[in-house]
Design an enzyme around this catalytic site. Structure first.
Site, mmCIF file in Angstrom:
data_model
loop_
_atom_site.group_PDB
_atom_site.id
_atom_site.type_symbol
_atom_site.label_atom_id
_atom_site.label_comp_id
_atom_site.label_asym_id
_atom_site.label_seq_id
_atom_site.Cartn_x
_atom_site.Cartn_y
_atom_site.Cartn_z
ATOM 1 N N ILE A 29 -12.112 8.652 10.242
ATOM 2 C CA ILE A 29 -12.004 10.033 10.280
ATOM 3 C C ILE A 29 -12.255 10.835 8.930
ATOM 4 C CG2 ILE A 29 -10.846 12.371 11.419
ATOM 5 C CD1 ILE A 29 -11.687 10.208 13.479
ATOM 6 N N ALA A 152 -1.371 0.754 1.533
ATOM 7 C CA ALA A 152 -1.303 2.028 2.120
ATOM 8 C C ALA A 152 -2.412 2.979 1.980
ATOM 9 C CB ALA A 152 -0.013 2.837 1.662
ATOM 10 N N ASN A 154 -2.995 6.125 0.803
ATOM 11 C CA ASN A 154 -3.066 7.216 -0.177
ATOM 12 C C ASN A 154 -3.975 7.066 -1.134
ATOM 13 O OD1 ASN A 154 -1.259 5.546 -1.089
ATOM 14 N ND2 ASN A 154 0.234 7.137 -1.856
ATOM 15 N N PRO A 178 -6.744 -3.221 4.097
ATOM 16 C CA PRO A 178 -6.313 -1.930 3.815
ATOM 17 C C PRO A 178 -5.677 -1.226 4.814
ATOM 18 C CG PRO A 178 -8.953 -2.406 3.676
ATOM 19 C CD PRO A 178 -8.248 -3.552 4.232
ATOM 20 N N SER A 230 5.375 1.783 3.958
ATOM 21 C CA SER A 230 6.833 2.645 3.989
ATOM 22 C C SER A 230 7.998 1.558 4.209
ATOM 23 C CB SER A 230 6.747 3.269 5.451
ATOM 24 O OG SER A 230 6.594 2.411 6.489
ATOM 25 N N PRO A 232 10.259 0.984 6.564
ATOM 26 C CA PRO A 232 10.574 0.432 7.663
ATOM 27 C C PRO A 232 9.321 -0.703 7.787
ATOM 28 C CG PRO A 232 10.593 2.617 8.078
ATOM 29 C CD PRO A 232 10.344 2.381 6.886
ATOM 30 N N GLU A 251 6.170 -2.515 -2.550
ATOM 31 C CA GLU A 251 6.100 -1.056 -3.144
ATOM 32 C C GLU A 251 6.117 -0.018 -2.087
ATOM 33 O OE1 GLU A 251 6.085 -0.152 -6.257
ATOM 34 O OE2 GLU A 251 5.449 -1.980 -7.315
ATOM 35 N N CYS A 285 3.796 8.185 -3.477
ATOM 36 C CA CYS A 285 4.877 7.537 -2.898
ATOM 37 C C CYS A 285 6.146 8.073 -3.814
ATOM 38 C CB CYS A 285 5.044 6.124 -3.046
ATOM 39 S SG CYS A 285 4.049 5.486 -4.628
ATOM 40 N N GLU A 459 4.634 -3.638 -10.168
ATOM 41 C CA GLU A 459 3.151 -3.686 -10.324
ATOM 42 C C GLU A 459 2.656 -3.137 -11.768
ATOM 43 O OE1 GLU A 459 1.725 -1.533 -6.588
ATOM 44 O OE2 GLU A 459 0.925 -3.667 -6.231
HETATM 45 P P1 NDP Z 1 2.746 1.892 6.525
HETATM 46 O O1 NDP Z 1 4.254 1.183 6.024
HETATM 47 O O2 NDP Z 1 2.901 2.362 7.920
HETATM 48 O O3 NDP Z 1 1.572 0.960 6.550
HETATM 49 C C1 NDP Z 1 1.359 0.266 5.187
HETATM 50 C C2 NDP Z 1 0.541 -1.093 5.389
HETATM 51 O O4 NDP Z 1 1.159 -2.035 6.277
HETATM 52 C C3 NDP Z 1 -0.587 -0.497 6.397
HETATM 53 O O5 NDP Z 1 -1.838 -1.390 5.970
HETATM 54 C C4 NDP Z 1 -0.228 -0.814 7.757
HETATM 55 O O6 NDP Z 1 -1.483 -1.304 8.593
HETATM 56 C C5 NDP Z 1 0.625 -2.534 7.349
HETATM 57 N N1 NDP Z 1 1.466 -2.989 8.326
HETATM 58 C C6 NDP Z 1 2.126 -2.171 9.424
HETATM 59 N N2 NDP Z 1 2.785 -2.858 9.949
HETATM 60 C C7 NDP Z 1 2.925 -4.408 9.401
HETATM 61 C C8 NDP Z 1 3.340 -5.290 9.798
HETATM 62 N N3 NDP Z 1 4.320 -5.567 10.745
HETATM 63 N N4 NDP Z 1 2.975 -6.468 9.093
HETATM 64 C C9 NDP Z 1 2.029 -6.506 8.167
HETATM 65 N N5 NDP Z 1 1.383 -5.217 7.650
HETATM 66 C C10 NDP Z 1 1.937 -4.135 8.433
HETATM 67 O O7 NDP Z 1 2.568 3.078 5.388
HETATM 68 P P2 NDP Z 1 1.420 3.868 5.206
HETATM 69 O O8 NDP Z 1 0.161 3.383 5.395
HETATM 70 O O9 NDP Z 1 1.836 5.179 6.423
HETATM 71 O O10 NDP Z 1 1.808 4.517 3.745
HETATM 72 C C11 NDP Z 1 2.885 5.726 3.581
HETATM 73 C C12 NDP Z 1 4.007 4.965 2.883
HETATM 74 O O11 NDP Z 1 3.495 3.923 1.708
HETATM 75 C C13 NDP Z 1 4.834 5.910 2.390
HETATM 76 O O12 NDP Z 1 6.268 5.436 2.848
HETATM 77 C C14 NDP Z 1 4.931 5.915 1.026
HETATM 78 O O13 NDP Z 1 5.817 6.114 0.243
HETATM 79 C C15 NDP Z 1 4.438 4.508 0.758
HETATM 80 N N6 NDP Z 1 3.754 4.048 -0.661
HETATM 81 C C16 NDP Z 1 4.295 3.433 -1.441
HETATM 82 C C17 NDP Z 1 3.757 3.453 -2.876
HETATM 83 C C18 NDP Z 1 4.416 2.619 -3.795
HETATM 84 O O14 NDP Z 1 3.777 2.112 -4.680
HETATM 85 N N7 NDP Z 1 5.962 2.379 -3.716
HETATM 86 C C19 NDP Z 1 2.468 3.984 -2.985
HETATM 87 C C20 NDP Z 1 1.813 4.679 -1.662
HETATM 88 C C21 NDP Z 1 2.358 4.575 -0.501
HETATM 89 P P3 NDP Z 1 -2.005 -0.184 9.611
HETATM 90 O O15 NDP Z 1 -1.714 1.038 8.676
HETATM 91 O O16 NDP Z 1 -3.219 -0.775 10.078
HETATM 92 O O17 NDP Z 1 -0.991 -0.393 10.610
#
Ligand code: NDP
Length: 485
Positions: A29, A152, A154, A178, A230, A232, A251, A285, A459
């Site tokens: 989207i 993630a 972003n 991704p 994230s 969790p 990360e 993040c 990283e």
């Molecule tokens: P999510 O934690 O929801 O997802 C991250 C990735 O993990 C996605 O590709 C997701 O797939 C995948 N994923 C989800 N569940 C599982 C699992 N059980 N096993 C393996 N992979 C899984 O994060 P967001 O994409 O919502 O990104 C935002 C978060 O990322 C924020 O908390 C932010 O702070 C953090 N972040 C951290 C950074 C850092 O360098 N420290 C930089 C950028 C963001 P799918 O989305 O397809 O479900």
């Protein structure tokens, strides 16, 4: 509506685009309008198997090349990324909704920096010699094998390159998954790496929801998992990787403090607070979302912040004048609006923003709450949107204790003209990436990563090599060997 530069299929495996429409469809989207610009399909078990088998088979040959040869390919890919910066930036803008004004200077360019940096480093990776009398030990720096990168939404190009470049420089192969929200850009990274001469199977991209990531993480043929996501998700992925005793880089999220003392240059401090809260519509993040401002300058700070925010150009992300775009998705917009309502309910003072904009797309304007207290939900939880919480303080020791009173530890910043205080505060922060009179700089030369719940590993920089390679020691005896019997 389609993006003119988008990839031709859902996955990139063994050096080629591949489609399998049997996988669940994932709509892409455009966040500025809510229109669907592409549909990709989640990887089926057969494609996951093909990617893992191909990446494993390609790894020994890739590792056997000299570092100079591997590095040359990565540096060539960096050059192509820079040459195609415009088309990649357009794609990143369609994928994420971030303004072209940002993507054209921060995304493909930072990906290219990583490929160039680790490409240059590949030939310098060596072991060491340790003399022990006439015996000696030498160490070999060896790749881990097959690495999985999970991103993630972003910074899709940057995240693919920040993980791929050090992994490949060290002689590993990678499968990158991704975020399902932004699936397009990593495919272009794979395409460009292969155009630069990367052998088939060395860098692969598979689409899918978390379950595809989970299938990769638990496969015994995978040696390392690097996740950006994230906390969790990090907990789940770390636990799954631990079952196979795999290496990890995590990360994760943050709720980072930014402390502004009363001797700070207010314009610079306002710039830092803007960069640390509203760049990429707050979806960063390491953002400094708890802004502690000394009571003596609080109102002056809020006045200047309000004035500067009123000049943000909110609108069509493809317009080069636009400096503030939409949230990445309707879901993320809903999460952020929910936090804004919590802030209002907790009686924080709404200084600006605070409601969805009345236009198509997922727009929330820069939102500032003042008079926030430490116990409020908006001061404790990561919002991941354009919401700044301003808190007061008077005493350095007190603000340091409050700044560190969080489960997170990704980043932290301080604005002051007092040099001794600046370094004392930086030393006292429980955070992995700190800034003095600046915020959110992330050059590839500097380590990046968190402490506490914000992550494991680093990283970028030389530090990343430690997380994509392992050291083998070889003891060499020069004389006879004695044994007790
Ligand atoms: P999510 O934690 O929801 O997802 C991250 C990735 O993990 C996605 O590709 C997701 O797939 C995948 N994923 C989800 N569940 C599982 C699992 N059980 N096993 C393996 N992979 C899984 O994060 P967001 O994409 O919502 O990104 C935002 C978060 O990322 C924020 O908390 C932010 O702070 C953090 N972040 C951290 C950074 C850092 O360098 N420290 C930089 C950028 C963001 P799918 O989305 O397809 O479900």
């Amino acid at each position: 509506m389609t993006c003119p530069t988008q990839p031709t299929a859902s996955h990139f495996i063994n050096g080629a685009y591949i489609e399998d429409t049997a996988g669940a469809p994932i709509e892409v989207i455009y966040p500025a309008t809510g229109e669907t610009i592409a549909t990709v399909h989640a990887a089926t078990p057969a494609l996951i198997e093909q990617a893992i088998a191909g990446a494993r088979a390609a790894q020994p040959t890739w590792a056997a090349m000299t570092g100079t040869e591997r590095g040359r390919i990565l540096r060539r890919a960096a050059d192509i990324l820079r040459e195609r910066n415009h088309e990649l930036s357009v794609l990143e803008t369609y994928d994420t909704g971030k303004p072209y004004q940002e993507t054209s200077v921060a995304d493909a360019t930072s990906g290219a920096d990583a490929l160039e940096y680790f490409g240059g480093m590949a030939a310098t990776l060596t072991g060491e010699h340790i003399q022990l009398g006439e015996d000696w030990v030498y160490t070999r720096r060896e790749p881990l094998g097959l690495c999985v990168g999970i991103g993630a939404w972003n910074y899709p190009i940057q995240i693919a390159c920040w993980k791929g470049a050090p992994a490949l420089a060290c002689g590993n192969t990678m499968i990158f998954k991704p975020s399902e929200t932004t699936p397009l850009c990593a495919l272009k990274v794979a395409e460009i790496l292969h155009e630069a001469g990367l052998p088939a199977g060395v860098f692969n991209v598979l689409q899918g929801l978390g379950e595809v990531g989970a299938a990769l993480v638990t496969d015994p043929r995978v040696d390392k998992v690097s996740l950006t996501g994230s906390v969790p998700t990090g907990r789940k992925v770390y636990a799954a990787a631990a079952q196979g005793m795999k290496h990890v880089t995590m990360e994760l999220g943050g709720k980072s403090p930014l402390i502004i003392f009363d001797d700070a240059d207010i314009e610079n401090a306002v710039s830092g607070a803007i960069l640390g809260n509203f760049y990429s519509s707050g979806q960063v993040c390491s953002n400094g979302t708890r802004v502690f401002v000394h009571k003596a300058i609080k109102e002056a700070f809020l006045d200047r912040l309000g004035a500067r925010l009123s000049s943000a150009v909110i609108g069509d992300p493809m317009d080069p004048n636009t400096s503030f775009g939409p949230m990445v998705s309707e879901r993320q917009m809903t999460i952020v609006l929910d936090y804004i309502e919590k802030g209002k309910a907790e009686c924080a003072r709404l200084v600006c923003g605070g409601a969805r904009l009345d236009r198509e797309g997922f727009y929330i304007p820069p939102t500032v709450f003042a008079d926030v207290t430490d116990d409020m939900v908006i001061a404790r939880e990561e919002i991941f949107g354009p919401v700044m919480a301003v808190l007061d303080f008077e005493d350095e020791a007190d603000v340091m204790a409050r700044a560190n009173d969080t489960e997170f530890g990704l980043a932290a910043g301080v604005f002051t003209r007092d040099l001794a205080r600046a370094h004392r505060v930086a030393a006292g922060f429980e955070a992995g990436a700190c800034f003095i009179n600046s915020y959110n700089d992330a050059p590839v030369e500097a380590p990046f990563g968190g402490v506490k719940a914000s992550g494991v590993g680093r990283e970028n920089s030389k530090a990343a090599v430690e997380h994509y390679s392992q050291v083998k020691s070889v003891y060499v005896r020069m004389g006879d060997l004695e044994a007790p019997f």
